[in-house]
Design an enzyme around this catalytic site. Structure first.
Site, mmCIF file in Angstrom:
data_model
loop_
_atom_site.group_PDB
_atom_site.id
_atom_site.type_symbol
_atom_site.label_atom_id
_atom_site.label_comp_id
_atom_site.label_asym_id
_atom_site.label_seq_id
_atom_site.Cartn_x
_atom_site.Cartn_y
_atom_site.Cartn_z
ATOM 1 N N ASN A 2 0.924 -1.179 -0.072
ATOM 2 C CA ASN A 2 -0.019 -0.083 0.007
ATOM 3 C C ASN A 2 0.718 1.286 0.216
ATOM 4 O OD1 ASN A 2 -2.220 -1.513 -0.020
ATOM 5 N ND2 ASN A 2 -2.398 -1.626 2.116
ATOM 6 N N ASN A 27 -3.799 -0.053 -2.692
ATOM 7 C CA ASN A 27 -5.235 -0.197 -2.824
ATOM 8 C C ASN A 27 -5.720 0.873 -3.335
ATOM 9 O OD1 ASN A 27 -7.916 0.115 -1.467
ATOM 10 N ND2 ASN A 27 -7.160 -0.975 0.426
ATOM 11 N N PRO A 28 -6.760 0.578 -4.172
ATOM 12 C CA PRO A 28 -7.563 1.499 -4.924
ATOM 13 C C PRO A 28 -7.996 2.666 -4.131
ATOM 14 C CG PRO A 28 -8.220 -0.345 -5.920
ATOM 15 C CD PRO A 28 -7.280 -0.795 -4.559
ATOM 16 N N SER A 29 -8.431 2.394 -3.056
ATOM 17 C CA SER A 29 -8.918 3.645 -2.139
ATOM 18 C C SER A 29 -8.023 4.760 -2.201
ATOM 19 C CB SER A 29 -9.561 3.022 -0.545
ATOM 20 O OG SER A 29 -8.309 2.569 -0.122
ATOM 21 N N SER A 43 -6.158 -9.875 4.765
ATOM 22 C CA SER A 43 -5.221 -8.630 4.687
ATOM 23 C C SER A 43 -4.388 -8.786 3.622
ATOM 24 C CB SER A 43 -4.682 -8.253 5.896
ATOM 25 O OG SER A 43 -3.661 -9.314 6.147
ATOM 26 N N THR A 44 -3.880 -7.793 3.095
ATOM 27 C CA THR A 44 -3.113 -7.673 2.039
ATOM 28 C C THR A 44 -1.662 -8.453 2.554
ATOM 29 O OG1 THR A 44 -3.904 -5.469 1.193
ATOM 30 C CG2 THR A 44 -1.539 -6.304 0.445
ATOM 31 N N GLY A 45 -1.320 -7.838 3.731
ATOM 32 C CA GLY A 45 -0.181 -8.800 4.033
ATOM 33 C C GLY A 45 -0.220 -10.250 4.353
ATOM 34 N N HIS A 76 -10.895 -7.109 8.453
ATOM 35 C CA HIS A 76 -10.034 -8.081 8.323
ATOM 36 C C HIS A 76 -10.001 -8.719 10.184
ATOM 37 C CE1 HIS A 76 -8.392 -6.620 4.844
ATOM 38 N NE2 HIS A 76 -7.817 -5.593 5.425
#
Length: 398
Positions: free
Chosen positions: A214, A236-238, A322-324, A370
């Site tokens: 991110n 993250n697109p946000s 989560s991305t992690g 998450h």
């Protein structure tokens, strides 16, 4: 020998054993017979007693200088670390109800045990990931795994599809772009505040491949703690919408910020939600038009679906991983040795020092999105089993 010497020696030994037992067993610990019954039950069925035992009883570190005592305490430490390993294997899927204090005590115990890579455990876990998900072939969308004419199903909005026509197809790499696979040493760098004053930057930058999440800052003073090398960074697109105004008036700021990542891949979840698609494509065309060094990749929605099912069997049932945890899973398949930095979902260290949520801010994630404690419990188990290594504290500086 002096008269009465043997009885005195025996008495001294008994007193020493009594003292060791008092040090080993706190006043509120269960009696030995009950403890044996609990440990037997843990190994067979897996109960919450495993986690309770790990959090309540600290592992003693050898402190005596007598060689015989040192060997005995080293043996006790070895046995306790073995129990720690099997205790984690017996952990149930649901860790609900355990506090931050419980986890910090467990981590203190884990830190007392020497870490060693376990090749067999690693290969077994890697094989399970490959069987379910196969990051080597399916991690990102490519022309090889997604031909023209495919109706791509979204990861989360599974009833929605997007047809892959020539204009979208040409945005994909021909094949998986990780040409030096398998990488020897990989660093997965989370954004936890535990990285502040960690001096881990130099160690991270020595890795063969560095994953980040991110678009975190890596320049200036923070680089000594987090490093600057980046081979892949998720987006993250946000962030594109909120921080960079959907690449309208703040496009130049975005391009300047990502220039700090060198030749890194920018990885976006274009096909997780329909709302992500347009924003992710805009990032692709912005980089292409500006002839930026970075290349855009898209998470494959089928890979993410399968990965979510894999972790669901282990008790991680959140709305979304989560991305992690996603990137950690990828790293285990792509790399021979994986080390995690900045993974710390707690408000303080084991020394009770306050820690910000991120190393660059204290903005907390949305509640319920998450399952950080459950995810972290799984990552702790991977560490204890020798599959990957978690960096819990400051790095050693050469």
């Amino acid at each position: 020998m002096r008269p009465g010497g043997a009885p005195l020696a025996l008495l001294a030994s008994l007193l020493l054993l009594l003292l060791l037992r008092l040090l080993w067993c706190p006043a509120d610990a269960p009696d030995s017979s009950r403890l044996l019954m609990e440990e037997s039950r843990e190994a067979t069925h897996g109960t919450f007693a495993a986690l309770r035992t790990l959090s309540n009883r600290a592992i003693p570190v050898p402190s005596t200088t007598n060689s015989t005592d040192l060997k005995e305490e080293s043996l006790q430490l070895s046995e306790k670390c073995t129990k720690l390993h099997y205790g984690f294997k017996a952990l149930p899927n649901q860790t609900k109800g355990y506090s931050e204090d419980d986890y910090l005590r467990i981590i203190t115990n884990i830190q007392s045990c020497p870490w060693k890579r376990q090749a067999e455990e690693y290969e077994n876990f890697r094989a399970k990931l490959a069987s379910c998900c196969d990051a080597i072939q399916n991690f990102v969308v490519s022309q090889n795994n997604t031909p023209v004419g495919t109706n791509m199903t979204y990861e989360v909005e599974s009833k929605k599809e997007i047809p892959i026509r020539q204009n979208i197809f040409h945005m994909f790499p021909e094949s998986q772009p990780f040409v030096e696979y398998p990488y020897n040493q990989c660093a997965v760098v989370g954004n936890g505040g535990i990285l502040n004053r960690s001096h881990c930057g130099a160690e991270i930058d020595k890795s063969d491949f560095v994953f980040r999440c991110n678009l975190p800052p890596t320049t200036g003073n923070v680089s000594k703690d987090v490093g600057s090398k980046t081979n892949l960074v998720t987006v993250n697109p946000s962030i594109i919408t909120l921080k960079y105004g959907n690449l309208k008036e703040k496009k130049a700021v975005f391009l300047e910020d990502i220039s700090t990542y060198g030749d890194a891949f920018l990885l976006l979840p274009a096909f997780s939600f329909r709302a992500n698609t347009g924003t992710s494509f805009k990032v692709y065309f912005t980089l292409k038009e500006s002839k930026a060094r970075q290349k855009v990749l898209f998470f494959h929605p089928k890979y993410l679906k399968h990965l979510a099912l894999f972790w669901r069997t282990k008790g991680v049932t959140a709305y979304r991983l989560s991305t992690g945890l996603m990137i950690t899973s990828v790293a285990v398949e792509l790399c021979e040795n994986v080390k995690l930095y900045g993974f710390w979902p707690f408000s303080r260290t084991v020394e009770d020092t306050p820690v910000s949520h991120h190393y660059y801010d204290n903005k907390l994630p949305k509640r319920g999105f998450h399952q950080m404690p459950k995810e972290y419990s799984q990552i702790l188990q991977l560490h204890v089993k020798g599959i990957l290594k978690l960096q819990f504290s400051k790095c050693e500086v050469a």
